[in-house]
Design a protein around this motif. Structure first.
Motif, PDB file in Angstrom:
ATOM      1  N   GLU A 114       0.812  -1.220   0.000  1.00  5.97           N
ATOM      2  CA  GLU A 114       0.000   0.000   0.000  1.00  5.97           C
ATOM      3  C   GLU A 114       0.850   1.277   0.000  1.00  5.97           C
ATOM      4  N   GLY A 115       1.649   1.425  -1.038  1.00  2.08           N
ATOM      5  CA  GLY A 115       2.487   2.626  -1.134  1.00  2.08           C
ATOM      6  C   GLY A 115       1.654   3.897  -1.170  1.00  2.08           C
ATOM      7  N   LYS A 116       0.543   3.815  -1.870  1.00  5.69           N
ATOM      8  CA  LYS A 116      -0.326   4.986  -2.006  1.00  5.69           C
ATOM      9  C   LYS A 116      -0.927   5.360  -0.647  1.00  5.69           C
ATOM     10  N   ARG A 117      -1.351   4.332   0.096  1.00  6.98           N
ATOM     11  CA  ARG A 117      -1.930   4.580   1.424  1.00  6.98           C
ATOM     12  C   ARG A 117      -0.866   5.165   2.353  1.00  6.98           C
ATOM     13  N   TRP A 118       0.362   4.666   2.233  1.00  6.44           N
ATOM     14  CA  TRP A 118       1.444   5.219   3.063  1.00  6.44           C
ATOM     15  C   TRP A 118       1.618   6.707   2.785  1.00  6.44           C
ATOM     16  N   GLN A 119       1.605   7.039   1.514  1.00  5.11           N
ATOM     17  CA  GLN A 119       1.732   8.458   1.151  1.00  5.11           C
ATOM     18  C   GLN A 119       0.615   9.284   1.784  1.00  5.11           C
ATOM     19  N   GLN A 120      -0.609   8.755   1.732  1.00  8.18           N
ATOM     20  CA  GLN A 120      -1.755   9.484   2.331  1.00  8.18           C
ATOM     21  C   GLN A 120      -1.579   9.657   3.832  1.00  8.18           C
ATOM     22  N   VAL A 121      -1.161   8.547   4.493  1.00 10.48           N
ATOM     23  CA  VAL A 121      -1.014   8.589   5.945  1.00 10.48           C
ATOM     24  C   VAL A 121       0.037   9.624   6.342  1.00 10.48           C
ATOM     25  N   VAL A 122       1.206   9.568   5.699  1.00  4.64           N
ATOM     26  CA  VAL A 122       2.290  10.483   6.065  1.00  4.64           C
ATOM     27  C   VAL A 122       1.878  11.923   5.788  1.00  4.64           C
ATOM     28  N   THR A 123       1.249  12.142   4.663  1.00  4.89           N
ATOM     29  CA  THR A 123       0.872  13.512   4.302  1.00  4.89           C
ATOM     30  C   THR A 123      -0.176  14.046   5.278  1.00  4.89           C
ATOM     31  N   ALA A 124      -1.188  13.222   5.567  1.00  2.80           N
ATOM     32  CA  ALA A 124      -2.255  13.678   6.470  1.00  2.80           C
ATOM     33  C   ALA A 124      -1.712  13.899   7.876  1.00  2.80           C
ATOM     34  N   PHE A 125      -0.860  12.977   8.358  1.00  5.19           N
ATOM     35  CA  PHE A 125      -0.350  13.121   9.718  1.00  5.19           C
ATOM     36  C   PHE A 125       0.587  14.321   9.828  1.00  5.19           C
ATOM     37  N   THR A 126       1.413  14.527   8.816  1.00  2.08           N
ATOM     38  CA  THR A 126       2.319  15.673   8.839  1.00  2.08           C
ATOM     39  C   THR A 126       1.525  16.984   8.830  1.00  2.08           C
ATOM     40  N   GLU A 127       0.469  17.025   8.047  1.00  4.56           N
ATOM     41  CA  GLU A 127      -0.382  18.228   8.025  1.00  4.56           C
ATOM     42  C   GLU A 127      -1.016  18.452   9.392  1.00  4.56           C
ATOM     43  N   GLN A 128      -1.454  17.347   9.996  1.00  2.61           N
ATOM     44  CA  GLN A 128      -2.073  17.427  11.325  1.00  2.61           C
ATOM     45  C   GLN A 128      -1.091  17.999  12.348  1.00  2.61           C
ATOM     46  N   ILE A 129       0.155  17.538  12.301  1.00  3.08           N
ATOM     47  CA  ILE A 129       1.155  18.027  13.264  1.00  3.08           C
ATOM     48  C   ILE A 129       1.483  19.494  12.978  1.00  3.08           C
ATOM     49  N   HIS A 130       1.521  19.869  11.707  1.00  2.00           N
ATOM     50  CA  HIS A 130       1.777  21.278  11.389  1.00  2.00           C
ATOM     51  C   HIS A 130       0.632  22.165  11.849  1.00  2.00           C
ATOM     52  N   THR A 131      -0.602  21.642  11.799  1.00  2.00           N
ATOM     53  CA  THR A 131      -1.745  22.414  12.311  1.00  2.00           C
ATOM     54  C   THR A 131      -1.602  22.622  13.814  1.00  2.00           C
ATOM     55  N   LEU A 132      -1.132  21.550  14.519  1.00  7.08           N
ATOM     56  CA  LEU A 132      -0.966  21.652  15.979  1.00  7.08           C
ATOM     57  C   LEU A 132       0.239  22.518  16.336  1.00  7.08           C
ATOM     58  N   GLY A 133       1.198  22.579  15.420  1.00 10.61           N
ATOM     59  CA  GLY A 133       2.414  23.367  15.674  1.00 10.61           C
ATOM     60  C   GLY A 133       3.408  22.592  16.506  1.00 10.61           C
ATOM     61  N   PRO A 134       4.521  23.266  16.902  1.00  9.39           N
ATOM     62  CA  PRO A 134       5.547  22.590  17.693  1.00  9.39           C
ATOM     63  C   PRO A 134       4.978  22.114  19.028  1.00  9.39           C
ATOM     64  N   GLY A 135       5.541  21.032  19.552  1.00  7.52           N
ATOM     65  CA  GLY A 135       5.087  20.469  20.828  1.00  7.52           C
ATOM     66  C   GLY A 135       5.315  21.434  21.978  1.00  7.52           C
ATOM     67  N   PRO A 136       4.651  21.167  23.138  1.00  2.63           N
ATOM     68  CA  PRO A 136       4.804  22.077  24.279  1.00  2.63           C
ATOM     69  C   PRO A 136       6.247  22.153  24.774  1.00  2.63           C
TER      70      PRO A 136
END
Lengths: 140, 319
Positions: A114-136
């Motif tokens: 599932e290379g395509k799914r991996w790409q989706q997961v990494v992209t979505a999770f990275t976007e999610q972390i960027h929305t949250l910003g740097p950790g406390p």
């Protein structure tokens, strides 16, 4: 290419050797573009994933932690990911009480094909972390 | 307590078959009781049961495995014994449980807030829900309900999990009660940044004395504890708050699904850090996810040592 336009954040990925590490490789071989914030640590199985790895990463300055393994019923060792699912779900639910957004940690399943799914997961999770910003921050 | 004479007689009767009986005796000053290891009839005479007997004596059991041990236990203490039995850390046939009706417990931190320096207390006496404390300056009458530790307010135990002999005082009601978990509720009303600041502030005071670990009945790794090992090197000797935080998470996660909420960690903490709250939160989540309460059933399978191929209570994320 970072998901956000600003600086890169630090995401630690714990991937099982048999499925998700292969899935990430498939994504790479297929030249599927991915954000580069993720650093991958290869595990023999998600059953090896001690929830303390996740806490240690967050306390050591990671902004997000991603765990990925074989789909349930597809574990190379039959049942490692079943145990992992219970432990990781519990650890995820503890995070908000400690003051961490539970979105800083995700666990999921990606097979070696599932290379395509991996790409989706990494992209979505990275976007999610960027929305949250740097950790406390720990320093006062 | 009215049953103490009866309890002493039963221990005296059973002592020849046992290597040691663990109970409580008067400690070094009027407000402290200390654990008593009774091996002779004279030592049995020192036994006391009152709200100052706060220690969960089940903590000593794994270290005494292989010996015939008697233990005086309140209802909540038997929950820890149940968990130890479930994990085969102790053997049922080696154990004799003298279960006593809990007389209530005094949180010495709360007592100190009421009467000041505990070193000045000359005597303390109990009459039902009234507590009379004498200091050189004054005599104060307090309500035992106000002095209860937090753990007695969130879970009520009417009956022991297991008992060989049961001692009750017919006049006495169950002291512990099941109210809202105020610490956890207060924490959950904060936003994430406030919670983070709360823990950063509290955990920064931790002196890593490991009293919470040493007093915990479920912390049985002893010298193998990963907080002490250099290989793997989970914790460094730095005094940074992250090391302290990590230590507390190691303790909490290793107790996930095992913690019996006896509150010994928080009681033993010399810095009064509310660490039981983390363990309580994990227990709430385990109850919600798996419908499981630790220590209540000796034959139950712990939820993290089993699985369902389809987990009904876990909703996995779709990407």
């Amino acid at each position: 290419m970072s998901a956000g336009n600003g600086r890169e954040l630090r995401i630690v990925g714990f991937l099982c050797n048999w499925c998700s590490y292969g899935g990430a490789d498939t994504a790479g071989v297929s030249r599927l573009g991915q954000p580069t914030d993720l650093r991958i640590i290869r595990l023999p199985c998600t059953g090896r994933m001690d929830p303390l790895f996740m806490f240690k990463a967050l306390l050591s300055g990671a902004d997000g932690v991603l765990v990925s393994g074989c789909h349930p019923r597809d574990c190379h060792y039959s049942e490692g990911n079943f145990y992992a699912r219970r432990r990781l779900e519990l650890a995820k639910r503890l995070l908000p009480t400690l003051g961490f957004d539970s979105g800083r940690f995700e666990y999921t399943w990606v097979s070696a094909s599932e290379g395509k799914r991996w790409q989706q997961v990494v992209t979505a999770f990275t976007e999610q972390i960027h929305t949250l910003g740097p950790g406390p921050k720990f320093s006062h | 307590m009215k049953y103490v004479a009866e309890l002493k007689a039963k221990i005296r009767e059973k002592l020849p078959e046992l290597d040691v009986v663990i109970g409580w005796k008067q400690g070094f000053d009027p407000v402290h009781a200390s654990p008593a290891f009774m091996t002779t009839p004279e030592e049995i005479e020192q036994l006391v049961v009152n709200p100052l007997c706060v220690q969960n004596l089940a903590t000593y059991l794994p270290g005494l495995k292989g010996k015939k041990v008697g233990i005086v236990a309140r209802e909540c203490d038997t929950r820890s014994i149940g968990e130890l039995l479930q994990e085969s850390l102790i053997e049922r046939e080696e154990l004799t449980v003298f279960s006593v009706k809990c007389p209530g417990a005094v949180d010495l931190v709360k007592l100190r807030q009421q009467v000041g320096d505990l070193g000045r207390v000359r005597s303390i006496s109990f009459d039902g829900p009234r507590v009379t404390v004498e200091t050189p300056d004054e005599s104060s009458s307090l309500d035992l309900g106000e002095l209860l530790p937090g753990k007695c307010r969130v879970m009520a135990y009417d009956e022991p999990v297991l008992a060989d002999f049961r001692f009750v005082d017919p006049d006495q009601d169950t002291v512990c009660r099941e109210e809202a978990d105020t610490d956890l509720v207060a924490l959950e009303q904060m936003d994430l940044d406030e919670r983070f600041a709360y823990w950063r502030g509290h955990l920064d005071r931790c002196i890593r004395c490991y009293a919470c670990r040493n007093v915990c009945p479920m912390c049985v790794c002893q010298d193998q504890c990963i907080a002490d090992t250099r290989d793997p090197h989970w914790l460094s000797a730095e005094t940074d708050v992250r090391q302290k935080w990590m230590f507390q998470l190691i303790h909490a996660m290793h107790l996930a699904g095992r913690c019996t909420e006896c509150g010994e960690c928080e009681r033993a903490c010399p810095m009064d850090i509310p660490i039981l709250t983390i363990r309580r939160k994990l227990n709430r989540e385990i109850h919600e996810l798996f419908g499981y309460t630790s220590g209540m059933d000796v034959d139950a399978v712990p939820p993290l040592l089993t699985f369902q191929p389809e987990e009904k209570s876990i909703t996995e994320r779709e990407w």
